[in-house]
Scaffold this active site. Structure first.
Site, PDB file in Angstrom:
ATOM      1  N   LYS A  41       1.598   4.313  -2.646  1.00  0.00           N
ATOM      2  CA  LYS A  41       1.257   5.704  -2.284  1.00  0.00           C
ATOM      3  C   LYS A  41       2.453   6.624  -2.603  1.00  0.00           C
ATOM      4  CE  LYS A  41      -2.107   7.083  -0.377  1.00  0.00           C
ATOM      5  NZ  LYS A  41      -3.388   7.558  -0.980  1.00  0.00           N
ATOM      6  N   TYR A  51       0.851  -1.196   0.000  1.00  0.00           N
ATOM      7  CA  TYR A  51       0.000   0.000   0.000  1.00  0.00           C
ATOM      8  C   TYR A  51       0.887   1.247   0.000  1.00  0.00           C
ATOM      9  CZ  TYR A  51      -2.611   3.775   2.318  1.00  0.00           C
ATOM     10  OH  TYR A  51      -3.144   4.992   2.663  1.00  0.00           O
TER      11      TYR A  51
END
Ligand SMILES: NC(=O)C1=CN([C@@H]2O[C@H](COP(=O)(O)OP(=O)(O)OC[C@H]3O[C@@H](n4cnc5c(N)ncnc54)[C@H](O)[C@@H]3O)[C@@H](O)[C@H]2O)C=CC1
Ligand SMILES: CC(C)CCC[C@@H](C)[C@H]1CC[C@H]2C3=C(CC[C@]12C)[C@@]1(C)CCC(=O)C[C@@H]1CC3
Length: 345
Positions: free
Chosen positions: A148, A144
Protein backbone atom coordinates in the site's frame (compact mmCIF):
# COMPACT_ATOMS: atom_id res chain seq x y z
CA UNK A 1 -11.57 11.74 -38.33
CA UNK A 2 -13.76 10.77 -35.38
CA UNK A 3 -14.30 13.62 -32.90
CA UNK A 4 -13.27 12.82 -29.34
CA UNK A 5 -16.16 13.31 -26.93
CA UNK A 6 -15.03 15.35 -23.90
CA UNK A 7 -15.45 13.11 -20.87
CA UNK A 8 -18.38 14.23 -18.75
CA UNK A 9 -17.44 15.36 -15.25
CA UNK A 10 -20.38 13.34 -13.93
CA UNK A 11 -19.17 10.12 -15.53
CA UNK A 12 -16.81 8.13 -13.36
CA UNK A 13 -15.36 4.66 -12.89
CA UNK A 14 -14.89 2.74 -9.65
CA UNK A 15 -12.15 0.12 -9.78
CA UNK A 16 -12.96 -2.36 -7.00
CA UNK A 17 -16.61 -1.25 -7.12
CA UNK A 18 -17.89 -4.73 -6.20
CA UNK A 19 -16.18 -4.58 -2.81
CA UNK A 20 -17.37 -3.31 0.57
CA UNK A 21 -16.18 0.31 0.27
CA UNK A 22 -16.52 0.34 -3.53
CA UNK A 23 -20.20 -0.55 -3.48
CA UNK A 24 -21.02 2.09 -0.84
CA UNK A 25 -19.13 4.60 -2.98
CA UNK A 26 -21.06 3.58 -6.11
CA UNK A 27 -24.39 3.98 -4.28
CA UNK A 28 -23.52 7.50 -3.08
CA UNK A 29 -22.22 8.52 -6.52
CA UNK A 30 -25.51 7.41 -8.10
CA UNK A 31 -27.43 9.45 -5.47
CA UNK A 32 -25.36 12.47 -6.45
CA UNK A 33 -26.22 12.12 -10.13
CA UNK A 34 -23.04 10.46 -11.41
CA UNK A 35 -23.17 7.68 -13.96
CA UNK A 36 -20.83 4.92 -12.89
CA UNK A 37 -18.75 2.22 -14.57
CA UNK A 38 -17.59 -0.50 -12.18
CA UNK A 39 -14.42 -2.45 -12.92
CA UNK A 40 -13.80 -5.47 -10.71
CA UNK A 41 -12.52 -9.01 -10.94
CA UNK A 42 -15.97 -10.16 -9.77
CA UNK A 43 -19.51 -8.83 -10.08
CA UNK A 44 -21.35 -8.93 -6.74
CA UNK A 45 -24.57 -7.00 -7.52
CA UNK A 46 -26.59 -5.34 -10.25
CA UNK A 47 -28.14 -1.86 -10.10
CA UNK A 48 -29.61 0.49 -12.69
CA UNK A 49 -27.23 3.28 -13.70
CA UNK A 50 -24.11 1.11 -13.31
CA UNK A 51 -22.27 -0.64 -16.12
CA UNK A 52 -20.12 -3.56 -14.99
CA UNK A 53 -16.79 -4.49 -16.53
CA UNK A 54 -15.36 -7.70 -15.19
CA UNK A 55 -11.58 -8.10 -15.36
CA UNK A 56 -8.22 -7.97 -13.67
CA UNK A 57 -6.85 -4.47 -13.13
CA UNK A 58 -3.39 -5.76 -14.09
CA UNK A 59 -4.70 -6.05 -17.66
CA UNK A 60 -4.61 -2.64 -19.34
CA UNK A 61 -6.65 -3.77 -22.34
CA UNK A 62 -9.40 -5.02 -20.04
CA UNK A 63 -9.41 -1.70 -18.13
CA UNK A 64 -9.66 0.64 -21.12
CA UNK A 65 -13.34 0.06 -22.05
CA UNK A 66 -14.36 0.87 -18.44
CA UNK A 67 -12.46 4.19 -18.62
CA UNK A 68 -13.89 5.32 -21.96
CA UNK A 69 -15.30 8.88 -21.73
CA UNK A 70 -14.71 8.90 -18.00
CA UNK A 71 -13.15 12.00 -16.38
CA UNK A 72 -12.84 10.65 -12.82
CA UNK A 73 -11.56 7.29 -11.55
CA UNK A 74 -11.68 5.91 -8.01
CA UNK A 75 -9.22 3.07 -7.38
CA UNK A 76 -10.32 1.12 -4.32
CA UNK A 77 -9.40 -2.44 -5.33
CA UNK A 78 -6.99 -4.55 -3.30
CA UNK A 79 -6.60 -8.17 -2.24
CA UNK A 80 -7.86 -8.67 1.33
CA UNK A 81 -5.14 -8.12 3.98
CA UNK A 82 -6.04 -11.52 5.51
CA UNK A 83 -4.90 -13.32 2.33
CA UNK A 84 -1.29 -12.65 3.47
CA UNK A 85 -0.13 -13.44 -0.08
CA UNK A 86 2.98 -11.40 -0.85
CA UNK A 87 3.08 -12.18 -4.58
CA UNK A 88 -0.60 -11.29 -4.99
CA UNK A 89 -0.23 -7.97 -3.11
CA UNK A 90 2.79 -7.06 -5.25
CA UNK A 91 1.05 -7.99 -8.48
CA UNK A 92 -2.24 -6.21 -7.78
CA UNK A 93 -1.27 -3.27 -5.55
CA UNK A 94 2.02 -2.36 -7.23
CA UNK A 95 2.08 -3.61 -10.84
CA UNK A 96 -1.71 -3.32 -11.09
CA UNK A 97 -1.66 0.28 -9.88
CA UNK A 98 1.03 1.13 -12.44
CA UNK A 99 -1.30 -0.34 -15.05
CA UNK A 100 -4.24 1.69 -13.72
CA UNK A 101 -2.19 4.90 -14.01
CA UNK A 102 -1.09 4.06 -17.57
CA UNK A 103 -4.66 3.19 -18.56
CA UNK A 104 -5.99 6.45 -17.04
CA UNK A 105 -3.42 8.48 -18.97
CA UNK A 106 -4.18 6.62 -22.21
CA UNK A 107 -7.93 7.12 -21.72
CA UNK A 108 -7.36 10.83 -20.87
CA UNK A 109 -8.87 10.53 -17.44
CA UNK A 110 -8.39 13.83 -15.57
CA UNK A 111 -8.65 12.77 -11.92
CA UNK A 112 -7.59 9.66 -10.02
CA UNK A 113 -8.60 9.16 -6.37
CA UNK A 114 -6.79 6.30 -4.64
CA UNK A 115 -7.98 4.51 -1.52
CA UNK A 116 -4.77 4.17 0.44
CA UNK A 117 -4.64 3.36 4.16
CA UNK A 118 -3.59 5.21 7.32
CA UNK A 119 -1.54 2.08 8.07
CA UNK A 120 1.12 3.24 5.60
CA UNK A 121 2.76 5.08 8.52
CA UNK A 122 2.10 2.40 11.17
CA UNK A 123 5.00 0.24 12.40
CA UNK A 124 3.23 -1.53 15.26
CA UNK A 125 4.00 1.17 17.85
CA UNK A 126 1.81 3.99 19.20
CA UNK A 127 0.59 6.74 16.88
CA UNK A 128 -1.40 9.48 18.61
CA UNK A 129 -3.19 12.04 16.45
CA UNK A 130 -0.78 11.24 13.56
CA UNK A 131 -0.68 13.79 10.76
CA UNK A 132 0.03 13.14 7.10
CA UNK A 133 3.62 14.39 7.41
CA UNK A 134 4.62 11.28 9.40
CA UNK A 135 7.17 9.30 7.35
CA UNK A 136 6.08 6.10 5.62
CA UNK A 137 6.69 3.03 7.79
CA UNK A 138 10.27 1.77 7.38
CA UNK A 139 9.19 -1.58 8.81
CA UNK A 140 5.55 -2.01 7.70
CA UNK A 141 3.55 -4.50 9.77
CA UNK A 142 2.79 -6.83 6.85
CA UNK A 143 3.12 -7.34 3.08
CA UNK A 144 -0.28 -5.74 2.51
CA UNK A 145 0.89 -2.48 4.12
CA UNK A 146 4.27 -2.67 2.38
CA UNK A 147 2.53 -2.69 -1.01
CA UNK A 148 0.00 0.00 0.00
CA UNK A 149 2.99 2.32 0.65
CA UNK A 150 4.43 1.75 -2.82
CA UNK A 151 0.96 2.08 -4.35
CA UNK A 152 0.34 5.44 -2.66
CA UNK A 153 3.72 6.81 -3.76
CA UNK A 154 3.07 5.72 -7.36
CA UNK A 155 -0.30 7.47 -7.50
CA UNK A 156 0.82 10.69 -5.83
CA UNK A 157 3.98 10.92 -7.96
CA UNK A 158 1.86 10.54 -11.11
CA UNK A 159 0.08 13.85 -10.37
CA UNK A 160 0.92 16.18 -13.25
CA UNK A 161 -0.79 19.57 -13.45
CA UNK A 162 0.86 20.37 -16.83
CA UNK A 163 -0.60 17.27 -18.40
CA UNK A 164 -3.94 17.72 -16.65
CA UNK A 165 -3.74 14.43 -14.72
CA UNK A 166 -4.54 15.09 -11.06
CA UNK A 167 -4.26 12.56 -8.25
CA UNK A 168 -4.99 12.39 -4.53
CA UNK A 169 -4.90 9.58 -1.92
CA UNK A 170 -7.43 8.99 0.83
CA UNK A 171 -6.12 7.19 3.91
CA UNK A 172 -9.02 5.70 5.89
CA UNK A 173 -8.59 3.63 9.01
CA UNK A 174 -10.56 0.65 10.34
CA UNK A 175 -13.53 0.93 8.00
CA UNK A 176 -16.74 -0.61 9.34
CA UNK A 177 -20.39 -0.66 8.35
CA UNK A 178 -23.07 -2.79 6.72
CA UNK A 179 -21.74 -5.51 4.37
CA UNK A 180 -18.16 -5.27 5.71
CA UNK A 181 -16.66 -8.72 4.99
CA UNK A 182 -13.84 -8.30 7.46
CA UNK A 183 -14.06 -6.59 10.83
CA UNK A 184 -17.45 -7.72 12.24
CA UNK A 185 -17.41 -11.22 10.64
CA UNK A 186 -13.90 -11.95 11.97
CA UNK A 187 -14.85 -10.60 15.40
CA UNK A 188 -18.01 -12.71 15.59
CA UNK A 189 -16.25 -15.82 14.32
CA UNK A 190 -13.59 -15.35 17.03
CA UNK A 191 -16.31 -14.88 19.68
CA UNK A 192 -18.21 -17.96 18.50
CA UNK A 193 -15.03 -20.00 18.92
CA UNK A 194 -14.78 -18.72 22.51
CA UNK A 195 -11.61 -16.70 21.82
CA UNK A 196 -12.91 -13.19 22.55
CA UNK A 197 -12.58 -13.40 26.34
CA UNK A 198 -9.29 -11.52 26.58
CA UNK A 199 -8.21 -7.90 26.38
CA UNK A 200 -4.69 -7.52 25.01
CA UNK A 201 -2.79 -5.06 27.24
CA UNK A 202 -4.49 -2.71 29.72
CA UNK A 203 -7.28 -1.87 27.25
CA UNK A 204 -6.70 1.90 27.28
CA UNK A 205 -5.34 2.18 23.71
CA UNK A 206 -7.24 4.57 21.44
CA UNK A 207 -7.92 3.69 17.80
CA UNK A 208 -9.84 5.15 14.86
CA UNK A 209 -12.74 3.17 13.48
CA UNK A 210 -14.37 4.89 10.53
CA UNK A 211 -17.94 4.38 9.40
CA UNK A 212 -17.97 3.53 5.71
CA UNK A 213 -20.22 6.48 4.73
CA UNK A 214 -17.65 8.91 6.14
CA UNK A 215 -14.96 7.25 4.05
CA UNK A 216 -17.20 7.60 0.98
CA UNK A 217 -17.83 11.26 1.84
CA UNK A 218 -14.06 11.89 2.03
CA UNK A 219 -13.54 10.29 -1.40
CA UNK A 220 -16.25 12.35 -3.08
CA UNK A 221 -15.08 15.60 -1.47
CA UNK A 222 -11.55 14.86 -2.67
CA UNK A 223 -12.76 14.17 -6.22
CA UNK A 224 -14.83 17.34 -6.31
CA UNK A 225 -11.97 19.50 -4.91
CA UNK A 226 -9.35 18.06 -7.23
CA UNK A 227 -8.57 20.93 -9.58
CA UNK A 228 -5.28 22.35 -10.89
CA UNK A 229 -5.42 25.27 -8.45
CA UNK A 230 -6.29 23.12 -5.43
CA UNK A 231 -3.83 22.38 -2.57
CA UNK A 232 -4.95 18.74 -2.52
CA UNK A 233 -3.19 17.72 -5.78
CA UNK A 234 -0.67 14.93 -5.19
CA UNK A 235 -1.32 14.73 -1.44
CA UNK A 236 -2.56 12.07 1.00
CA UNK A 237 -5.48 12.76 3.38
CA UNK A 238 -6.50 10.95 6.56
CA UNK A 239 -10.23 10.34 6.69
CA UNK A 240 -11.55 9.09 10.02
CA UNK A 241 -14.61 9.45 12.23
CA UNK A 242 -12.57 11.98 14.22
CA UNK A 243 -13.69 10.20 17.41
CA UNK A 244 -10.86 7.89 18.57
CA UNK A 245 -12.24 5.17 20.82
CA UNK A 246 -10.62 2.55 23.06
CA UNK A 247 -10.06 -0.46 20.76
CA UNK A 248 -11.63 -2.81 23.30
CA UNK A 249 -14.64 -0.53 23.95
CA UNK A 250 -15.39 -0.59 20.22
CA UNK A 251 -15.06 -4.41 20.09
CA UNK A 252 -17.24 -4.73 23.21
CA UNK A 253 -19.98 -2.45 21.85
CA UNK A 254 -20.22 -4.46 18.65
CA UNK A 255 -20.08 -7.81 20.48
CA UNK A 256 -22.65 -6.84 23.13
CA UNK A 257 -24.87 -5.28 20.43
CA UNK A 258 -24.90 -8.69 18.71
CA UNK A 259 -25.60 -10.57 21.95
CA UNK A 260 -22.08 -11.82 22.81
CA UNK A 261 -20.17 -11.22 26.04
CA UNK A 262 -17.56 -8.45 26.08
CA UNK A 263 -13.92 -9.51 26.64
CA UNK A 264 -12.98 -9.21 30.33
CA UNK A 265 -9.63 -10.78 31.22
CA UNK A 266 -6.37 -8.95 30.57
CA UNK A 267 -3.29 -10.52 28.99
CA UNK A 268 0.11 -8.76 28.71
CA UNK A 269 0.69 -7.29 25.24
CA UNK A 270 4.27 -8.57 24.91
CA UNK A 271 3.20 -12.14 25.74
CA UNK A 272 0.38 -12.22 23.17
CA UNK A 273 2.53 -10.53 20.52
CA UNK A 274 5.35 -13.06 21.12
CA UNK A 275 2.93 -15.99 20.86
CA UNK A 276 1.35 -14.56 17.69
CA UNK A 277 4.79 -14.18 16.12
CA UNK A 278 5.69 -17.75 17.03
CA UNK A 279 2.44 -19.11 15.59
CA UNK A 280 2.88 -17.08 12.41
CA UNK A 281 6.43 -18.43 11.95
CA UNK A 282 5.18 -21.98 12.59
CA UNK A 283 2.41 -21.55 10.03
CA UNK A 284 5.05 -20.42 7.48
CA UNK A 285 7.41 -23.32 8.22
CA UNK A 286 4.63 -25.93 8.18
CA UNK A 287 2.87 -24.46 5.14
CA UNK A 288 4.04 -27.24 2.79
CA UNK A 289 2.66 -29.90 5.19
CA UNK A 290 -0.37 -28.36 6.92
CA UNK A 291 -2.21 -25.14 6.29
CA UNK A 292 -3.58 -23.20 9.25
CA UNK A 293 -4.42 -19.53 9.64
CA UNK A 294 -3.96 -18.20 13.19
CA UNK A 295 -6.69 -15.75 14.33
CA UNK A 296 -4.29 -13.69 16.41
CA UNK A 297 -1.71 -12.67 13.80
CA UNK A 298 1.11 -10.30 14.83
CA UNK A 299 -0.58 -7.62 12.71
CA UNK A 300 -3.93 -7.98 14.49
CA UNK A 301 -2.29 -8.07 17.91
CA UNK A 302 -0.35 -4.88 17.11
CA UNK A 303 -3.56 -3.21 15.94
CA UNK A 304 -5.43 -4.40 19.05
CA UNK A 305 -2.80 -3.42 21.62
CA UNK A 306 -1.43 -0.01 20.55
CA UNK A 307 -2.72 3.52 20.08
CA UNK A 308 -3.25 4.38 16.43
CA UNK A 309 -5.42 7.34 15.70
CA UNK A 310 -4.95 10.06 13.15
CA UNK A 311 -5.68 13.73 12.74
CA UNK A 312 -7.96 14.68 9.85
CA UNK A 313 -7.30 18.43 10.24
CA UNK A 314 -5.75 18.58 6.76
CA UNK A 315 -8.92 17.18 5.16
CA UNK A 316 -11.00 19.65 7.18
CA UNK A 317 -8.87 22.61 6.11
CA UNK A 318 -8.33 21.74 2.45
CA UNK A 319 -11.68 20.21 1.52
CA UNK A 320 -14.11 21.04 4.32
CA UNK A 321 -14.31 17.43 5.53
CA UNK A 322 -16.52 16.66 8.52
CA UNK A 323 -17.82 13.16 9.36
CA UNK A 324 -21.45 12.77 8.34
CA UNK A 325 -22.27 9.81 10.64
CA UNK A 326 -21.25 9.69 14.33
CA UNK A 327 -19.50 6.64 15.78
CA UNK A 328 -22.55 5.88 17.96
CA UNK A 329 -24.94 5.91 14.99
CA UNK A 330 -22.43 4.00 12.84
CA UNK A 331 -22.14 1.21 15.42
CA UNK A 332 -25.94 1.00 15.83
CA UNK A 333 -26.53 0.81 12.08
CA UNK A 334 -23.75 -1.76 11.68
CA UNK A 335 -25.04 -4.00 14.47
CA UNK A 336 -28.59 -3.87 13.03
CA UNK A 337 -27.30 -4.83 9.59
CA UNK A 338 -25.96 -8.22 10.73
CA UNK A 339 -29.04 -10.13 12.02
CA UNK A 340 -27.47 -13.41 10.78
CA UNK A 341 -24.41 -12.85 12.99
CA UNK A 342 -26.39 -12.35 16.22
CA UNK A 343 -25.74 -14.76 19.05
CA UNK A 344 -27.98 -17.82 18.57
CA UNK A 345 -28.95 -16.93 14.97
N1 LIG B 1 -11.41 -2.27 5.18
C1 LIG B 1 -10.60 -1.45 5.85
O1 LIG B 1 -10.62 -1.33 7.08
C2 LIG B 1 -9.64 -0.60 5.08
C3 LIG B 1 -9.51 -0.71 3.69
N2 LIG B 1 -8.64 0.11 3.01
C4 LIG B 1 -8.55 0.05 1.56
O2 LIG B 1 -9.85 0.27 1.03
C5 LIG B 1 -9.98 -0.37 -0.23
C6 LIG B 1 -11.29 -1.15 -0.25
O3 LIG B 1 -11.24 -2.15 0.75
P1 LIG B 1 -12.51 -3.02 1.11
O4 LIG B 1 -13.71 -2.49 0.46
O5 LIG B 1 -12.47 -3.20 2.58
O6 LIG B 1 -12.10 -4.42 0.46
P2 LIG B 1 -12.94 -5.47 -0.41
O7 LIG B 1 -12.15 -6.72 -0.43
O8 LIG B 1 -14.35 -5.53 0.06
O9 LIG B 1 -12.92 -4.80 -1.86
C7 LIG B 1 -11.83 -4.86 -2.73
C8 LIG B 1 -12.33 -5.13 -4.13
O10 LIG B 1 -11.21 -5.19 -5.00
C9 LIG B 1 -11.44 -6.20 -5.97
N3 LIG B 1 -10.20 -6.67 -6.54
C10 LIG B 1 -9.19 -7.33 -5.89
N4 LIG B 1 -8.23 -7.65 -6.76
C11 LIG B 1 -8.61 -7.18 -7.97
C12 LIG B 1 -8.03 -7.23 -9.28
N5 LIG B 1 -6.87 -7.83 -9.51
N6 LIG B 1 -8.70 -6.64 -10.31
C13 LIG B 1 -9.90 -6.06 -10.10
N7 LIG B 1 -10.50 -6.00 -8.89
C14 LIG B 1 -9.87 -6.55 -7.84
C15 LIG B 1 -12.16 -7.29 -5.16
O11 LIG B 1 -12.84 -8.19 -6.02
C16 LIG B 1 -13.07 -6.47 -4.27
O12 LIG B 1 -14.34 -6.29 -4.85
C17 LIG B 1 -8.72 -1.21 -0.42
O13 LIG B 1 -7.84 -0.49 -1.25
C18 LIG B 1 -8.13 -1.30 0.98
O14 LIG B 1 -6.74 -1.41 0.92
C19 LIG B 1 -7.91 1.05 3.67
C20 LIG B 1 -8.01 1.20 5.02
C21 LIG B 1 -8.86 0.38 5.83
C1 LIG C 1 -9.26 -11.11 16.72
C2 LIG C 1 -9.30 -9.74 17.30
C3 LIG C 1 -8.08 -9.43 18.12
C4 LIG C 1 -9.46 -8.63 16.29
C5 LIG C 1 -10.72 -8.72 15.44
C6 LIG C 1 -10.94 -7.46 14.64
C7 LIG C 1 -9.96 -7.30 13.50
C8 LIG C 1 -10.32 -8.30 12.42
C9 LIG C 1 -9.99 -5.85 12.96
C10 LIG C 1 -9.60 -4.84 14.04
C11 LIG C 1 -8.84 -3.70 13.36
C12 LIG C 1 -9.07 -3.96 11.89
C13 LIG C 1 -8.23 -3.30 10.86
C14 LIG C 1 -8.07 -3.89 9.61
C15 LIG C 1 -8.65 -5.24 9.32
C16 LIG C 1 -9.59 -5.79 10.39
C17 LIG C 1 -9.06 -5.50 11.80
C18 LIG C 1 -7.68 -6.11 11.99
C19 LIG C 1 -7.17 -3.30 8.55
C20 LIG C 1 -5.86 -4.08 8.60
C21 LIG C 1 -7.77 -3.41 7.15
C22 LIG C 1 -6.89 -2.83 6.07
C23 LIG C 1 -6.19 -1.57 6.43
O1 LIG C 1 -5.74 -0.88 5.55
C24 LIG C 1 -5.94 -1.22 7.84
C25 LIG C 1 -6.97 -1.79 8.79
C26 LIG C 1 -6.62 -1.49 10.23
C27 LIG C 1 -7.66 -1.97 11.19
Amino acid sequence: MATRIRPSSKRCAVIGGSGFLGRHLVEKLLDRGYSVAVFDIRQSYEVPGVTFHQGDLCDQQALLPALKDVSLVFHCASPAPASDDRALFERVNIQGTQTVIKACIEARVQKLVLTSSASVVFEGTDIKNGREDLPYAKKPIDYYTQTKIVQEKLVLEACDKQKGFLTVAIRPHGIFGPRDPQLVPILVDTARRGKMKFIIGDGSNLVDFTFVENVVHGHILAAEHLRTDSPICGKPYHITNDEPIRFWDFMSEVLVGLGYAAPRYHLPYALVYGLALLLWLLSLILRPLVSFKPTFTPMRVALAGTHHYYSCERAKEDMGYKPVVSLKEGIERTVKSYPHLRHGA
